[in-house]
Design a protein around this motif. Structure first.
Motif, PDB file in Angstrom:
ATOM      1  N   MET A  54       0.854  -1.189   0.000  1.00 12.73           N
ATOM      2  CA  MET A  54       0.000   0.000   0.000  1.00 12.73           C
ATOM      3  C   MET A  54       0.891   1.240   0.000  1.00 12.73           C
ATOM      4  O   MET A  54       1.938   1.267   0.646  1.00 12.73           O
ATOM      5  CB  MET A  54      -0.952   0.009   1.203  1.00 12.73           C
ATOM      6  N   THR A  55       0.463   2.247  -0.767  1.00 15.70           N
ATOM      7  CA  THR A  55       1.221   3.481  -0.918  1.00 15.70           C
ATOM      8  C   THR A  55       0.388   4.646  -0.394  1.00 15.70           C
ATOM      9  O   THR A  55      -0.783   4.782  -0.762  1.00 15.70           O
ATOM     10  CB  THR A  55       1.585   3.730  -2.387  1.00 15.70           C
ATOM     11  N   PHE A  56       0.992   5.484   0.436  1.00 19.58           N
ATOM     12  CA  PHE A  56       0.306   6.621   1.035  1.00 19.58           C
ATOM     13  C   PHE A  56       0.785   7.900   0.357  1.00 19.58           C
ATOM     14  O   PHE A  56       1.988   8.194   0.345  1.00 19.58           O
ATOM     15  CB  PHE A  56       0.590   6.669   2.529  1.00 19.58           C
ATOM     16  N   ALA A  57      -0.164   8.669  -0.212  1.00 18.05           N
ATOM     17  CA  ALA A  57       0.182   9.886  -0.952  1.00 18.05           C
ATOM     18  C   ALA A  57      -0.785  11.006  -0.588  1.00 18.05           C
ATOM     19  O   ALA A  57      -1.899  11.063  -1.115  1.00 18.05           O
ATOM     20  CB  ALA A  57       0.149   9.630  -2.458  1.00 18.05           C
ATOM     21  N   PRO A  58      -0.396  11.904   0.308  1.00 23.47           N
ATOM     22  CA  PRO A  58      -1.237  13.056   0.639  1.00 23.47           C
ATOM     23  C   PRO A  58      -1.045  14.179  -0.367  1.00 23.47           C
ATOM     24  O   PRO A  58      -0.056  14.195  -1.118  1.00 23.47           O
ATOM     25  CB  PRO A  58      -0.728  13.455   2.025  1.00 23.47           C
ATOM     26  N   GLY A  59      -1.990  15.141  -0.386  1.00 23.58           N
ATOM     27  CA  GLY A  59      -1.844  16.242  -1.329  1.00 23.58           C
ATOM     28  C   GLY A  59      -2.920  17.301  -1.176  1.00 23.58           C
ATOM     29  O   GLY A  59      -3.632  17.374  -0.170  1.00 23.58           O
ATOM     30  N   TRP A  60      -3.028  18.134  -2.203  1.00 20.85           N
ATOM     31  CA  TRP A  60      -4.062  19.169  -2.314  1.00 20.85           C
ATOM     32  C   TRP A  60      -4.916  18.887  -3.539  1.00 20.85           C
ATOM     33  O   TRP A  60      -4.421  18.369  -4.540  1.00 20.85           O
ATOM     34  CB  TRP A  60      -3.453  20.565  -2.495  1.00 20.85           C
ATOM     35  N   PHE A  61      -6.194  19.305  -3.472  1.00 21.93           N
ATOM     36  CA  PHE A  61      -7.086  19.169  -4.640  1.00 21.93           C
ATOM     37  C   PHE A  61      -7.971  20.404  -4.683  1.00 21.93           C
ATOM     38  O   PHE A  61      -8.666  20.714  -3.709  1.00 21.93           O
ATOM     39  CB  PHE A  61      -7.939  17.901  -4.536  1.00 21.93           C
ATOM     40  N   LEU A  62      -7.960  21.112  -5.810  1.00 28.71           N
ATOM     41  CA  LEU A  62      -8.732  22.339  -5.962  1.00 28.71           C
ATOM     42  C   LEU A  62     -10.229  22.041  -5.870  1.00 28.71           C
ATOM     43  O   LEU A  62     -10.750  21.174  -6.579  1.00 28.71           O
ATOM     44  CB  LEU A  62      -8.408  22.985  -7.309  1.00 28.71           C
ATOM     45  N   ARG A  63     -10.920  22.750  -5.000  1.00 28.25           N
ATOM     46  CA  ARG A  63     -12.344  22.468  -4.772  1.00 28.25           C
ATOM     47  C   ARG A  63     -13.199  22.708  -6.010  1.00 28.25           C
ATOM     48  O   ARG A  63     -14.230  22.062  -6.192  1.00 28.25           O
ATOM     49  CB  ARG A  63     -12.883  23.327  -3.627  1.00 28.25           C
ATOM     50  N   ALA A  64     -12.783  23.663  -6.838  1.00 24.95           N
ATOM     51  CA  ALA A  64     -13.567  23.977  -8.027  1.00 24.95           C
ATOM     52  C   ALA A  64     -13.506  22.864  -9.070  1.00 24.95           C
ATOM     53  O   ALA A  64     -14.341  22.811  -9.983  1.00 24.95           O
ATOM     54  CB  ALA A  64     -13.075  25.284  -8.640  1.00 24.95           C
TER      55      ALA A  64
ATOM     56  N   TYR B 297      -7.946   7.695   7.097  1.00 26.19           N
ATOM     57  CA  TYR B 297      -8.253   8.781   8.029  1.00 26.19           C
ATOM     58  C   TYR B 297      -7.122   8.962   9.042  1.00 26.19           C
ATOM     59  O   TYR B 297      -6.670  10.082   9.297  1.00 26.19           O
ATOM     60  CB  TYR B 297      -9.566   8.471   8.742  1.00 26.19           C
ATOM     61  N   LEU B 298      -6.655   7.859   9.617  1.00 27.72           N
ATOM     62  CA  LEU B 298      -5.595   7.942  10.624  1.00 27.72           C
ATOM     63  C   LEU B 298      -4.306   8.509  10.040  1.00 27.72           C
ATOM     64  O   LEU B 298      -3.591   9.277  10.706  1.00 27.72           O
ATOM     65  CB  LEU B 298      -5.334   6.554  11.221  1.00 27.72           C
ATOM     66  N   MET B 299      -4.000   8.164   8.800  1.00 29.16           N
ATOM     67  CA  MET B 299      -2.804   8.707   8.169  1.00 29.16           C
ATOM     68  C   MET B 299      -2.995  10.196   7.852  1.00 29.16           C
ATOM     69  O   MET B 299      -2.065  10.997   7.981  1.00 29.16           O
ATOM     70  CB  MET B 299      -2.474   7.927   6.897  1.00 29.16           C
ATOM     71  N   ALA B 300      -4.210  10.565   7.457  1.00 32.44           N
ATOM     72  CA  ALA B 300      -4.497  11.974   7.178  1.00 32.44           C
ATOM     73  C   ALA B 300      -4.386  12.814   8.447  1.00 32.44           C
ATOM     74  O   ALA B 300      -4.001  13.986   8.390  1.00 32.44           O
ATOM     75  CB  ALA B 300      -5.888  12.113   6.571  1.00 32.44           C
ATOM     76  N   GLN B 301      -4.727  12.232   9.595  1.00 30.99           N
ATOM     77  CA  GLN B 301      -4.574  12.938  10.868  1.00 30.99           C
ATOM     78  C   GLN B 301      -3.150  13.439  11.045  1.00 30.99           C
ATOM     79  O   GLN B 301      -2.921  14.569  11.505  1.00 30.99           O
ATOM     80  CB  GLN B 301      -4.923  12.012  12.036  1.00 30.99           C
ATOM     81  N   ARG B 302      -2.198  12.602  10.690  1.00 30.73           N
ATOM     82  CA  ARG B 302      -0.786  12.946  10.861  1.00 30.73           C
ATOM     83  C   ARG B 302      -0.402  14.140   9.976  1.00 30.73           C
ATOM     84  O   ARG B 302       0.354  15.016  10.397  1.00 30.73           O
ATOM     85  CB  ARG B 302       0.085  11.737  10.519  1.00 30.73           C
TER      86      ARG B 302
END
Length: 219
Positions: free
Chosen positions: A105-115, A190-195
């Motif tokens: 499993m690969t964990f990749a956080p980021g940003w995404f434009l709401r529009a 969710y737990l990874m996003a918390q970090r």
């Protein structure tokens, strides 16, 4: 009332012992905090995250590959945020992998434009998680949540979603994930996003509460 030298010595010994205990506890606590702060993917073998990784990969032993320190990740997020636009509506970075030779499993956080329109995939399940939005399919789980960044990045951060994406690769391929497995995948995401939210210093503290995973009805 007279105090003997022996009584004074006993008091000093007890005080010194108590001080050593306090310092030892503080040192252990500080070490754990520093380790987590240095690496967003560092998980203890007895943690909830580690238990979910073992269950979702179907193995008792797995290796961790980290690609970003927390400080580097935060720096990349800060530099990427002002550059998001309708022509470049997404940013993500590979933080780490957990896995074995045949399951990963690969964990990749980021940003995404709401529009921008969030892509959908056949057979996906949608979730509500303490106000965050979750989507999971057979190959990935994604969480989107508001993160109000501090200082000069605040206005731009309110135009995007903080995203947390976990993708799965199995060789040979495995049967489709059932509802229970999808729920666990969403919990881990969710737990990874918390970090990440904690490292970024999201002022609205969007993921402060423990995960409450609620599958939404299929449209």
């Amino acid at each position: 009332m007279r105090t003997s030298g022996r009584d004074v010595l006993k008091v000093l010994v007890r005080s010194t012992a108590a001080l050593v205990c306090v310092l030892a506890l503080a040192s252990c606590s500080s070490g754990n905090s520093e380790a987590k702060a240095a690496n967003p993917c560092g998980i203890s073998p007895t943690s909830e995250e580690a238990a979910l990784v073992r269950e979702l990969l179907g193995t008792e032993n797995f290796e961790t590959k980290s690609y970003r320190t927390t400080s580097r990740l935060v720096d990349e997020f800060g530099r990427a945020l002002p550059n998001l636009s309708p022509d470049k509506h997404i940013f993500y970075t590979h933080a780490c992998e957990y896995g074995t030779d045949d399951a990963r499993m690969t964990f990749a956080p980021g940003w995404f434009l709401r529009a921008a329109e969030v892509p959908s995939f056949p057979g996906e399940s949608t979730y509500s998680l303490n106000g965050a939005r979750g989507v999971t399919s057979n190959s990935r789980s994604t969480l989107l949540v508001q993160c109000d960044m501090p200082g000069e990045l605040r206005a731009q951060s309110q135009k995007v979603w903080l995203t947390s994406d976990t993708s799965y690769t199995f060789s040979p391929s495995r049967p489709d994930a059932d509802q229970g497995a999808r729920d666990r995948r969403m919990t881990l995401t969710y737990l990874m996003a918390q970090r990440i939210a904690e490292a970024l210093g999201c002022e609205n503290k969007p993921l402060e509460q423990p995960p409450v995973v609620k599958p939404l009805p299929t449209p």
